[in-house]
Design a protein around this motif. Structure first.
Motif, PDB file in Angstrom:
ATOM      1  N   ARG A 231      23.696  12.367  -4.825  1.00  0.00           N
ATOM      2  CA  ARG A 231      24.746  12.374  -4.095  1.00  0.00           C
ATOM      3  C   ARG A 231      25.588  11.271  -4.203  1.00  0.00           C
ATOM      4  O   ARG A 231      26.756  11.059  -3.784  1.00  0.00           O
ATOM      5  CB  ARG A 231      24.329  12.482  -2.566  1.00  0.00           C
TER       6      ARG A 231
ATOM      7  N   ASN B 292      18.785   7.487  -8.004  1.00  0.00           N
ATOM      8  CA  ASN B 292      19.113   7.788  -9.049  1.00  0.00           C
ATOM      9  C   ASN B 292      20.462   7.181  -9.783  1.00  0.00           C
ATOM     10  O   ASN B 292      20.590   6.589 -10.914  1.00  0.00           O
ATOM     11  CB  ASN B 292      19.227   9.401  -9.481  1.00  0.00           C
TER      12      ASN B 292
ATOM     13  N   SER C  72      17.220  18.355  -6.604  1.00  0.00           N
ATOM     14  CA  SER C  72      17.660  17.523  -5.497  1.00  0.00           C
ATOM     15  C   SER C  72      18.334  18.493  -4.360  1.00  0.00           C
ATOM     16  O   SER C  72      18.044  18.250  -3.174  1.00  0.00           O
ATOM     17  CB  SER C  72      18.904  16.569  -5.906  1.00  0.00           C
TER      18      SER C  72
ATOM     19  N   ASP D  73      26.681  12.054 -10.655  1.00  0.00           N
ATOM     20  CA  ASP D  73      25.396  12.108  -9.988  1.00  0.00           C
ATOM     21  C   ASP D  73      25.846  13.032  -8.772  1.00  0.00           C
ATOM     22  O   ASP D  73      26.236  12.162  -7.696  1.00  0.00           O
ATOM     23  CB  ASP D  73      24.903  10.889  -9.503  1.00  0.00           C
TER      24      ASP D  73
ATOM     25  N   SER E 184      20.894   4.387  -3.595  1.00  0.00           N
ATOM     26  CA  SER E 184      20.173   5.588  -3.366  1.00  0.00           C
ATOM     27  C   SER E 184      19.408   5.594  -4.740  1.00  0.00           C
ATOM     28  O   SER E 184      19.111   4.444  -5.533  1.00  0.00           O
ATOM     29  CB  SER E 184      20.905   6.621  -3.483  1.00  0.00           C
TER      30      SER E 184
HETATM   31  O1  LIG Z   1      19.211  11.703  -1.724  1.00  0.00           O
HETATM   32  C1  LIG Z   1      19.877  11.467  -2.990  1.00  0.00           C
HETATM   33  O2  LIG Z   1      20.995  11.419  -2.691  1.00  0.00           O
HETATM   34  C2  LIG Z   1      19.346  11.359  -4.300  1.00  0.00           C
HETATM   35  C3  LIG Z   1      17.903  11.488  -4.150  1.00  0.00           C
HETATM   36  S1  LIG Z   1      17.338  13.132  -4.362  1.00  0.00           S
HETATM   37  O3  LIG Z   1      17.745  13.429  -5.974  1.00  0.00           O
HETATM   38  O4  LIG Z   1      18.200  13.931  -3.649  1.00  0.00           O
HETATM   39  O5  LIG Z   1      16.158  13.443  -4.300  1.00  0.00           O
HETATM   40  O6  LIG Z   1      19.621   9.943  -4.854  1.00  0.00           O
HETATM   41  P1  LIG Z   1      20.891   9.918  -5.600  1.00  0.00           P
HETATM   42  O7  LIG Z   1      20.897   8.562  -6.506  1.00  0.00           O
HETATM   43  O8  LIG Z   1      22.210  10.012  -5.115  1.00  0.00           O
HETATM   44  O9  LIG Z   1      20.751  10.772  -7.001  1.00  0.00           O
END
Ligand SMILES: O=C(O)[C@H](CS(=O)(=O)O)OP(=O)(O)O
Length: 260
Positions: free
Chosen positions: A24, A101, A206, A21, A99
């Motif tokens: 982030r 995802n 993202s 992922d 976060s």
């Molecule tokens: O902000 C994040 O790091 C993301 C959400 S997004 O894809 O940027 O809108 O969450 P993540 O669980 O790290 O994919």
């Protein structure tokens, strides 16, 4: 040995799973463990999809809170889900991270029981993650993209393809026969289209969200390849408010000379 690339998480993997992922969560994870290693030899990172579980678990265990909703740190959080911020931080306590995802992908991957080994990978630790997956697998490695809100994410696919390439290269050196499947071929096509990872991040859904928030530095940090030998590995899962809290440690580093 079976090597499979999944564009989205699914239940049922049993041997080695390497979750990606890039924006982030899995970029932040090795960074948090590295920063924390400056204060303790055995750092822990606790990851949950639930904001409420994160807050309660942090309060009960005297932990720092890091994470995001809609890209920004929720109220009362000490730190954001920002690799740029985290790598410059001082972490006097272990951290709970939430976060949108990555933690949900962990829930899916462990829903019917955790795989034997669950690792977190990103561009930051790609060579080390590839070696670790091959070291630990007995029958199958699944490189799994977290995706964004249930849809495929360009940056995860490009990074998963790179890690798959690195695993293949290392397997050749070790003379380990591999059967490569899933969406590996498709992912590789996307990797060839984006020889510069930062471009893939900038074009991604993202990435666009983070740039709108002015978080360009996160994209720059997340696109750097092989910055750390740290590979987060799932140690155990606890329940908090009916939600899973996944606890990661840093995988012990092999002593032999790296080949990828
Ligand atoms: O902000 C994040 O790091 C993301 C959400 S997004 O894809 O940027 O809108 O969450 P993540 O669980 O790290 O994919």
């Amino acid at each position: 040995m079976q090597l499979t690339l999944d564009l989205l998480p699914r239940t049922g993997a049993q041997d080695v799973v390497l979750l990606v992922d890039v924006l982030r969560a899995t970029t932040c994870a090795p960074i948090v463990l590295d920063v924390r290693t400056r204060s303790t030899p055995d750092p822990r990172l606790h990851v949950t999809a639930s904001l409420q579980a994160a807050r309660t678990y942090a309060a009960a265990n005297d932990l720092l809170l890091a994470g995001e909703r809609d890209g920004l740190p929720p109220q009362g959080f000490h730190l954001s889900a920002s690799p740029a911020q985290l790598r410059a931080a001082t972490l006097e306590r272990d951290t709970v991270f939430t976060s949108e995802n990555g933690p949900r992908a962990l829930d899916v991957l462990t829903e019917t029981g955790a795989p034997r080994t669950l690792l977190l990978g990103s561009f930051q630790n790609a060579p080390a993650a590839a070696r670790a997956a091959l070291d630990l697998a007995t029958s199958e490695i699944r490189v799994v993209c977290a995706g964004v809100r249930g849809e495929e994410a360009t940056e995860d696919i490009v990074c998963a393809a790179l890690i798959t390439d690195l695993i293949e290269r290392e397997a050749r050196v070790r003379a380990v026969p591999l059967n490569v499947g899933g969406s590996a071929h498709l992912a590789r096509t996307l990797l060839r289209a984006y020889p510069d990872p930062q471009e893939a991040l900038a074009q991604s859904r993202s990435g666009q969200t983070l740039m709108r928030l002015g978080l360009h530095e996160d994209l720059a940090v997340a696109s750097l390849i092989g910055q750390t030998p740290t590979v987060p590995v799932l140690a155990h899962i606890t329940r908090q408010h009916e939600h899973a809290v996944h606890t990661f440690t840093a995988l012990a580093r092999p002593t032999e000379t790296p080949t990828v």
